[in-house]
Design a protein around this motif. Structure first.
Motif, PDB file in Angstrom:
ATOM      1  N   TYR A   1       0.834  -1.208   0.000  1.00  0.00           N
ATOM      2  CA  TYR A   1       0.000   0.000   0.000  1.00  0.00           C
ATOM      3  C   TYR A   1       0.867   1.256   0.000  1.00  0.00           C
ATOM      4  N   ASP A   2       1.951   1.255   0.751  1.00  0.00           N
ATOM      5  CA  ASP A   2       2.832   2.432   0.789  1.00  0.00           C
ATOM      6  C   ASP A   2       3.340   2.787  -0.606  1.00  0.00           C
ATOM      7  N   ALA A   3       3.504   1.787  -1.440  1.00  0.00           N
ATOM      8  CA  ALA A   3       4.030   2.027  -2.793  1.00  0.00           C
ATOM      9  C   ALA A   3       2.934   2.183  -3.841  1.00  0.00           C
ATOM     10  N   ASN A   4       1.707   1.719  -3.527  1.00  0.00           N
ATOM     11  CA  ASN A   4       0.684   1.644  -4.584  1.00  0.00           C
ATOM     12  C   ASN A   4      -0.658   2.254  -4.210  1.00  0.00           C
ATOM     13  N   ALA A   5      -0.740   2.979  -3.125  1.00  0.00           N
ATOM     14  CA  ALA A   5      -2.029   3.530  -2.683  1.00  0.00           C
ATOM     15  C   ALA A   5      -2.648   4.395  -3.771  1.00  0.00           C
ATOM     16  N   ARG A   6      -3.950   4.210  -3.983  1.00  0.00           N
ATOM     17  CA  ARG A   6      -4.665   5.060  -4.930  1.00  0.00           C
ATOM     18  C   ARG A   6      -4.788   6.480  -4.372  1.00  0.00           C
ATOM     19  N   GLU A   7      -4.710   7.451  -5.266  1.00  0.00           N
ATOM     20  CA  GLU A   7      -4.899   8.839  -4.859  1.00  0.00           C
ATOM     21  C   GLU A   7      -6.367   9.206  -5.019  1.00  0.00           C
ATOM     22  N   MET A   8      -6.947   9.739  -3.943  1.00  0.00           N
ATOM     23  CA  MET A   8      -8.346  10.146  -3.951  1.00  0.00           C
ATOM     24  C   MET A   8      -8.462  11.499  -3.250  1.00  0.00           C
ATOM     25  N   PRO A   9      -9.437  12.326  -3.656  1.00  0.00           N
ATOM     26  CA  PRO A   9      -9.537  13.668  -3.083  1.00  0.00           C
ATOM     27  C   PRO A   9      -9.720  13.676  -1.571  1.00  0.00           C
ATOM     28  N   TRP A  10     -10.343  12.662  -1.030  1.00  0.00           N
ATOM     29  CA  TRP A  10     -10.647  12.613   0.404  1.00  0.00           C
ATOM     30  C   TRP A  10      -9.600  11.849   1.213  1.00  0.00           C
ATOM     31  N   ARG A  11      -8.614  11.283   0.541  1.00  0.00           N
ATOM     32  CA  ARG A  11      -7.664  10.408   1.223  1.00  0.00           C
ATOM     33  C   ARG A  11      -6.373  11.128   1.582  1.00  0.00           C
ATOM     34  N   VAL A  12      -5.849  10.847   2.758  1.00  0.00           N
ATOM     35  CA  VAL A  12      -4.484  11.244   3.134  1.00  0.00           C
ATOM     36  C   VAL A  12      -3.598  10.033   2.858  1.00  0.00           C
ATOM     37  N   GLY A  13      -2.657  10.182   1.944  1.00  0.00           N
ATOM     38  CA  GLY A  13      -1.807   9.069   1.550  1.00  0.00           C
ATOM     39  C   GLY A  13      -0.902   8.605   2.659  1.00  0.00           C
TER      40      GLY A  13
ATOM     41  N   TYR B   1      -4.464   0.191   6.822  1.00  0.00           N
ATOM     42  CA  TYR B   1      -4.745  -1.213   6.507  1.00  0.00           C
ATOM     43  C   TYR B   1      -6.125  -1.361   5.868  1.00  0.00           C
ATOM     44  N   ALA B   2      -7.127  -0.691   6.439  1.00  0.00           N
ATOM     45  CA  ALA B   2      -8.484  -0.794   5.890  1.00  0.00           C
ATOM     46  C   ALA B   2      -8.511  -0.346   4.434  1.00  0.00           C
ATOM     47  N   GLN B   3      -7.822   0.756   4.138  1.00  0.00           N
ATOM     48  CA  GLN B   3      -7.790   1.247   2.762  1.00  0.00           C
ATOM     49  C   GLN B   3      -6.949   0.343   1.878  1.00  0.00           C
ATOM     50  N   ALA B   4      -5.926  -0.279   2.457  1.00  0.00           N
ATOM     51  CA  ALA B   4      -5.067  -1.170   1.680  1.00  0.00           C
ATOM     52  C   ALA B   4      -5.833  -2.393   1.193  1.00  0.00           C
ATOM     53  N   VAL B   5      -6.646  -3.005   2.075  1.00  0.00           N
ATOM     54  CA  VAL B   5      -7.404  -4.190   1.656  1.00  0.00           C
ATOM     55  C   VAL B   5      -8.402  -3.812   0.567  1.00  0.00           C
ATOM     56  N   MET B   6      -9.056  -2.655   0.713  1.00  0.00           N
ATOM     57  CA  MET B   6     -10.005  -2.225  -0.311  1.00  0.00           C
ATOM     58  C   MET B   6      -9.295  -1.935  -1.631  1.00  0.00           C
ATOM     59  N   ASP B   7      -8.121  -1.304  -1.567  1.00  0.00           N
ATOM     60  CA  ASP B   7      -7.347  -1.053  -2.788  1.00  0.00           C
ATOM     61  C   ASP B   7      -6.903  -2.359  -3.438  1.00  0.00           C
ATOM     62  N   LEU B   8      -6.520  -3.332  -2.617  1.00  0.00           N
ATOM     63  CA  LEU B   8      -6.103  -4.632  -3.145  1.00  0.00           C
ATOM     64  C   LEU B   8      -7.241  -5.262  -3.951  1.00  0.00           C
ATOM     65  N   GLY B   9      -8.452  -5.216  -3.387  1.00  0.00           N
ATOM     66  CA  GLY B   9      -9.592  -5.783  -4.096  1.00  0.00           C
ATOM     67  C   GLY B   9      -9.964  -5.010  -5.341  1.00  0.00           C
ATOM     68  N   ALA B  10      -9.779  -3.681  -5.287  1.00  0.00           N
ATOM     69  CA  ALA B  10     -10.182  -2.842  -6.416  1.00  0.00           C
ATOM     70  C   ALA B  10      -9.194  -2.882  -7.571  1.00  0.00           C
ATOM     71  N   THR B  11      -7.925  -3.150  -7.299  1.00  0.00           N
ATOM     72  CA  THR B  11      -6.907  -3.026  -8.347  1.00  0.00           C
ATOM     73  C   THR B  11      -6.220  -4.335  -8.726  1.00  0.00           C
ATOM     74  N   ILE B  12      -6.155  -5.302  -7.821  1.00  0.00           N
ATOM     75  CA  ILE B  12      -5.454  -6.560  -8.102  1.00  0.00           C
ATOM     76  C   ILE B  12      -6.387  -7.759  -7.971  1.00  0.00           C
ATOM     77  N   CYS B  13      -7.056  -7.875  -6.834  1.00  0.00           N
ATOM     78  CA  CYS B  13      -7.956  -9.009  -6.594  1.00  0.00           C
ATOM     79  C   CYS B  13      -9.340  -8.656  -7.140  1.00  0.00           C
ATOM     80  N   THR B  14      -9.381  -8.385  -8.430  1.00  0.00           N
ATOM     81  CA  THR B  14     -10.573  -7.856  -9.095  1.00  0.00           C
ATOM     82  C   THR B  14     -11.587  -8.970  -9.371  1.00  0.00           C
ATOM     83  N   PRO B  15     -12.858  -8.595  -9.624  1.00  0.00           N
ATOM     84  CA  PRO B  15     -13.873  -9.635  -9.842  1.00  0.00           C
ATOM     85  C   PRO B  15     -13.529 -10.591 -10.980  1.00  0.00           C
ATOM     86  N   ARG B  16     -13.008 -10.045 -12.067  1.00  0.00           N
ATOM     87  CA  ARG B  16     -12.632 -10.891 -13.206  1.00  0.00           C
ATOM     88  C   ARG B  16     -11.129 -10.765 -13.451  1.00  0.00           C
ATOM     89  N   SER B  17     -10.516 -11.861 -13.797  1.00  0.00           N
ATOM     90  CA  SER B  17      -9.084 -11.897 -14.132  1.00  0.00           C
ATOM     91  C   SER B  17      -8.210 -11.262 -13.046  1.00  0.00           C
TER      92      SER B  17
END
Length: 360
Positions: free
Chosen positions: A13-25, A185-201
């Motif tokens: 997550y430290d290296a790959n966190a998504r940037e969002m307007p409401w998020r503090v990286g 950590y909470a944001q990391a798990v969500m990012d993992l699902g959104a970018t790598i552990c995606t619904p397809r492929s």
């Protein structure tokens, strides 16, 4: 095992966190920068059943117009509903105002910082309370959205289909939630699902949890989580009347606060039902069929017959909004579809207001 998994995920997550307007990286957070609970709360409400891509512009606009929860609490209901138009699930906008006013009235304009206290606020359920307490206040709350459910189902090869698997997946997520950096950590798990552990492929080859994932080892990652088949959505129908005066004023009404599109501005019409009852037009005019519009709600498909007319006299229902005060973007998406159907059927005005809009 938990500590090793937490470390590897946070390093990723430290290296790959998504940037969002409401998020503090993670870099800023480690430096002591704390998220604005108001911005986090606003994002979580907007993100319910809505994608990050759709929410970004809305969130930025809301923060620009109402920079604090106090500003939002003092806002006019109609102005907030108009800014929400197009985002869908309009009960969220009504609850947004109720919650902002409760924070100001009962908590001095400051969001409470615990899960239990957040749950007492209007419109905040278990997921949102957990997300705000973790992300905004670094509490070790268990945050479980669709992304987290998918990650847990695959990590542990859970075969029980959703929604029955929810308690099991929540328990597995709780067992992994750390006391250190729980917000990241909470944001990391969500990012993992959104970018790598995606619904397809899913991109298992670059996943930080690849070596520990039971579903990957069994070759079934793409098959999980399993889901119980949904029943087909019923179809409801109705009639909607789009009336326009010769001077360009549109006949509109504010929908009741309760129910779908509650509190939103729209065109008068019938109830929506499998067999709708006849509804009298809102004004005397030569109404003509302008085609059908279709819209998908969470629990049903809607088909509306659009009737359009130039209205010369007074209205028995609704009110006329002058052309210079009418903004199509104040309409929910369904009513924008109705507007465009009506514009295609009505004769052009001598000076046609720029009202045609694209569906969103």
């Amino acid at each position: 095992m938990r500590d090793a998994l937490t470390r590897s995920l946070l390093d990723w997550y430290d290296a790959n966190a998504r940037e969002m307007p409401w998020r503090v990286g993670p870099t800023d957070r480690k430096a002591g920068v704390r998220p604005d609970p108001y911005a986090v709360w606003l994002s979580e409400v907007m993100l319910q059943q809505t994608t990050v891509a759709a929410v970004r512009a809305y969130h930025q606009r809301f923060i620009a117009i109402w920079p604090t929860v106090g500003d939002l609490a003092a806002a006019d209901d109609a102005a907030v509903m108009a800014e929400w138009a197009g985002l869908g699930y309009y009960a969220r906008a009504r609850n947004l105002l109720k919650c902002a006013r409760a924070v100001v009235a009962d908590h001095g304009g400051r969001f409470p910082d615990t899960y239990d206290a957040l749950l007492t606020l209007p419109g905040i359920g278990p997921y949102t309370a957990a997300a705000i307490s973790a992300i905004a206040f670094d509490r070790a709350s268990v945050v479980v959205d669709g992304n987290v459910e998918r990650v847990m189902a695959r990590m542990y090869a859970v075969q029980t289909p959703l929604p029955a698997a929810k308690p099991e997946l929540t328990a597995l997520a709780a067992a992994l939630t750390p006391d250190t950096r729980p917000g990241d950590y909470a944001q990391a798990v969500m990012d993992l699902g959104a970018t790598i552990c995606t619904p397809r492929s899913p991109a298992c080859g670059i996943c930080p949890w690849m070596s520990d994932c039971a579903a990957r080892k069994q070759g079934i990652a793409a098959e999980l989580p399993k889901k119980t088949p949904k029943a087909p959505k019923p179809v409801r129908r109705g009639v909607v009347y789009a009336g326009r005066r010769p001077d360009g004023a549109w006949l509109l009404e504010t929908r009741p606060d309760k129910g779908l599109l509650g509190g939103m501005v729209g065109f008068p019409g019938s109830d929506w039902a499998e067999v709708p009852e006849d509804t009298a037009p809102p004004a005397d005019a030569r109404w003509q069929d302008a085609g059908e519009v279709r819209h998908i709600f969470t629990h049903f498909h809607l088909i509306l017959l659009v009737r359009a007319a130039t209205v010369e006299g007074p209205a028995q229902r609704g009110r006329f909004t002058p052309a210079n005060a009418f903004n199509p973007r104040d309409l929910p998406t369904l009513m924008r579809k109705v507007l465009n159907a009506a514009l295609a059927a009505l004769p052009p005005l001598e000076r046609t207001p720029d009202t045609d809009v694209e569906d969103t």
